[in-house]
Design a protein around this motif. Structure first.
Motif, PDB file in Angstrom:
ATOM      1  N   LEU A   1      24.065  33.017  35.391  1.00 14.08           N
ATOM      2  CA  LEU A   1      23.016  32.801  34.405  1.00 14.08           C
ATOM      3  C   LEU A   1      22.380  34.138  34.060  1.00 14.08           C
ATOM      4  N   VAL A   2      22.269  34.432  32.767  1.00 11.67           N
ATOM      5  CA  VAL A   2      21.694  35.706  32.329  1.00 11.67           C
ATOM      6  C   VAL A   2      20.876  35.463  31.071  1.00 11.67           C
ATOM      7  N   GLN A   3      19.868  36.280  30.862  1.00 12.25           N
ATOM      8  CA  GLN A   3      19.069  36.174  29.648  1.00 12.25           C
ATOM      9  C   GLN A   3      19.784  36.817  28.471  1.00 12.25           C
ATOM     10  N   ALA A   4      19.452  36.368  27.282  1.00 12.11           N
ATOM     11  CA  ALA A   4      20.017  36.967  26.073  1.00 12.11           C
ATOM     12  C   ALA A   4      19.767  38.470  26.078  1.00 12.11           C
ATOM     13  N   GLY A   5      20.801  39.220  25.696  1.00 14.42           N
ATOM     14  CA  GLY A   5      20.727  40.672  25.715  1.00 14.42           C
ATOM     15  C   GLY A   5      21.231  41.292  27.000  1.00 14.42           C
ATOM     16  N   GLY A   6      21.453  40.462  28.004  1.00 15.54           N
ATOM     17  CA  GLY A   6      21.917  40.954  29.295  1.00 15.54           C
ATOM     18  C   GLY A   6      23.413  41.156  29.350  1.00 15.54           C
ATOM     19  N   SER A   7      23.888  41.493  30.552  1.00 14.57           N
ATOM     20  CA  SER A   7      25.304  41.800  30.755  1.00 14.57           C
ATOM     21  C   SER A   7      25.848  41.064  31.973  1.00 14.57           C
ATOM     22  N   LEU A   8      27.137  40.808  31.933  1.00 15.18           N
ATOM     23  CA  LEU A   8      27.881  40.280  33.071  1.00 15.18           C
ATOM     24  C   LEU A   8      29.262  40.904  33.071  1.00 15.18           C
ATOM     25  N   ARG A   9      29.851  40.987  34.251  1.00 17.72           N
ATOM     26  CA  ARG A   9      31.227  41.457  34.370  1.00 17.72           C
ATOM     27  C   ARG A   9      32.040  40.406  35.097  1.00 17.72           C
ATOM     28  N   LEU A  10      33.051  39.885  34.418  1.00 15.98           N
ATOM     29  CA  LEU A  10      33.950  38.906  35.006  1.00 15.98           C
ATOM     30  C   LEU A  10      35.177  39.602  35.570  1.00 15.98           C
ATOM     31  N   SER A  11      35.693  39.035  36.658  1.00 13.20           N
ATOM     32  CA  SER A  11      36.929  39.538  37.263  1.00 13.20           C
ATOM     33  C   SER A  11      37.907  38.389  37.413  1.00 13.20           C
ATOM     34  N   CYS A  12      39.180  38.721  37.390  1.00 12.64           N
ATOM     35  CA  CYS A  12      40.244  37.720  37.567  1.00 12.64           C
ATOM     36  C   CYS A  12      41.381  38.379  38.330  1.00 12.64           C
ATOM     37  N   VAL A  13      41.746  37.762  39.448  1.00  7.27           N
ATOM     38  CA  VAL A  13      42.806  38.299  40.295  1.00  7.27           C
ATOM     39  C   VAL A  13      43.961  37.307  40.367  1.00  7.27           C
ATOM     40  N   ALA A  14      45.173  37.817  40.169  1.00  3.17           N
ATOM     41  CA  ALA A  14      46.376  37.006  40.313  1.00  3.17           C
ATOM     42  C   ALA A  14      47.080  37.388  41.610  1.00  3.17           C
ATOM     43  N   SER A  15      47.601  36.367  42.308  1.00  2.00           N
ATOM     44  CA  SER A  15      48.298  36.620  43.566  1.00  2.00           C
ATOM     45  C   SER A  15      49.428  35.618  43.725  1.00  2.00           C
ATOM     46  N   GLY A  16      50.348  35.924  44.651  1.00  2.00           N
ATOM     47  CA  GLY A  16      51.460  35.019  44.908  1.00  2.00           C
ATOM     48  C   GLY A  16      52.796  35.676  44.615  1.00  2.00           C
ATOM     49  N   SER A  17      53.750  34.857  44.180  1.00  2.00           N
ATOM     50  CA  SER A  17      55.124  35.325  43.971  1.00  2.00           C
ATOM     51  C   SER A  17      55.269  35.985  42.601  1.00  2.00           C
ATOM     52  N   ILE A  18      54.692  37.159  42.469  1.00  2.05           N
ATOM     53  CA  ILE A  18      54.641  37.864  41.187  1.00  2.05           C
ATOM     54  C   ILE A  18      55.673  38.978  41.164  1.00  2.05           C
ATOM     55  N   SER A  19      56.540  38.922  40.149  1.00  2.00           N
ATOM     56  CA  SER A  19      57.469  40.016  39.929  1.00  2.00           C
ATOM     57  C   SER A  19      56.871  41.027  38.958  1.00  2.00           C
ATOM     58  N   LYS A  20      56.286  40.500  37.885  1.00  2.00           N
ATOM     59  CA  LYS A  20      55.695  41.379  36.874  1.00  2.00           C
ATOM     60  C   LYS A  20      54.618  40.608  36.114  1.00  2.00           C
ATOM     61  N   ILE A  21      53.528  41.297  35.800  1.00  2.33           N
ATOM     62  CA  ILE A  21      52.498  40.710  34.944  1.00  2.33           C
ATOM     63  C   ILE A  21      52.560  41.379  33.584  1.00  2.33           C
ATOM     64  N   ASN A  22      52.636  40.589  32.545  1.00  4.37           N
ATOM     65  CA  ASN A  22      52.637  41.112  31.182  1.00  4.37           C
ATOM     66  C   ASN A  22      51.222  41.026  30.609  1.00  4.37           C
ATOM     67  N   ASP A  23      51.017  40.221  29.579  1.00  2.00           N
ATOM     68  CA  ASP A  23      49.686  40.124  28.984  1.00  2.00           C
ATOM     69  C   ASP A  23      48.713  39.398  29.914  1.00  2.00           C
ATOM     70  N   MET A  24      47.451  39.827  29.856  1.00  2.00           N
ATOM     71  CA  MET A  24      46.372  39.133  30.541  1.00  2.00           C
ATOM     72  C   MET A  24      45.300  38.853  29.496  1.00  2.00           C
ATOM     73  N   ALA A  25      44.618  37.726  29.640  1.00  2.00           N
ATOM     74  CA  ALA A  25      43.676  37.342  28.584  1.00  2.00           C
ATOM     75  C   ALA A  25      42.506  36.554  29.161  1.00  2.00           C
ATOM     76  N   TRP A  26      41.408  36.610  28.423  1.00  2.00           N
ATOM     77  CA  TRP A  26      40.256  35.760  28.701  1.00  2.00           C
ATOM     78  C   TRP A  26      40.082  34.779  27.536  1.00  2.00           C
ATOM     79  N   HIS A  27      39.847  33.529  27.897  1.00  2.23           N
ATOM     80  CA  HIS A  27      39.536  32.486  26.946  1.00  2.23           C
ATOM     81  C   HIS A  27      38.193  31.879  27.359  1.00  2.23           C
TER      82      HIS A  27
END
Length: 121
Positions: free
Chosen positions: A11-37
């Motif tokens: 929760l943040v007030q209007a005008g504020g900032s946040l930083r989101l993180s996303c970590v992928a793990s498991g049987s990964i050979s290669k990661i191509n595009d990454m995206a936020w929706h």
């Protein structure tokens, strides 16, 4: 096979900032595009930002100049720095990682469970 976990919402007030993180793990050979929706209540999920394996980026018009997507490929991690937040940015934010799974040839998209971002006016 591949697990995607988002964090950093809140929760943040209007005008504020946040930083989101996303970590992928498991049987990964290669990661191509990454995206936020994101998906607001009663709305369809919409694309916010993408970043390619070559670090090319693309943004929705509604967030250009305010949000920045970046990645740390060594850590299989993608970030979304959100500045000058507005109440209309309130939504659940989802990460999508396009991955070649180890032992397979095709690319698959994996989703995280989402992280809630709420911007108060």
């Amino acid at each position: 096979q591949v697990r995607v976990v988002e964090s950093g919402g809140g929760l943040v007030q209007a005008g504020g900032s946040l930083r989101l993180s996303c970590v992928a793990s498991g049987s990964i050979s290669k990661i191509n595009d990454m995206a936020w929706h994101r998906q607001a209540p009663g709305e369809q999920r919409e694309l916010v930002a993408t970043i390619t394996s070559g670090d090319s980026t693309n943004y929705a018009d509604s967030v250009k100049g305010r949000f920045t997507i970046s990645r740390d490929s060594a850590k299989n991690t993608v970030y979304l720095q959100m500045n000058s937040l507005k109440p209309e940015d309130t939504a659940v934010y989802f990460c999508n990682v396009k991955t070649v799974v180890r032992g397979l040839r095709n690319e698959y998209g994996f989703w995280g469970q989402g992280t809630q971002v709420t911007v108060s006016s």
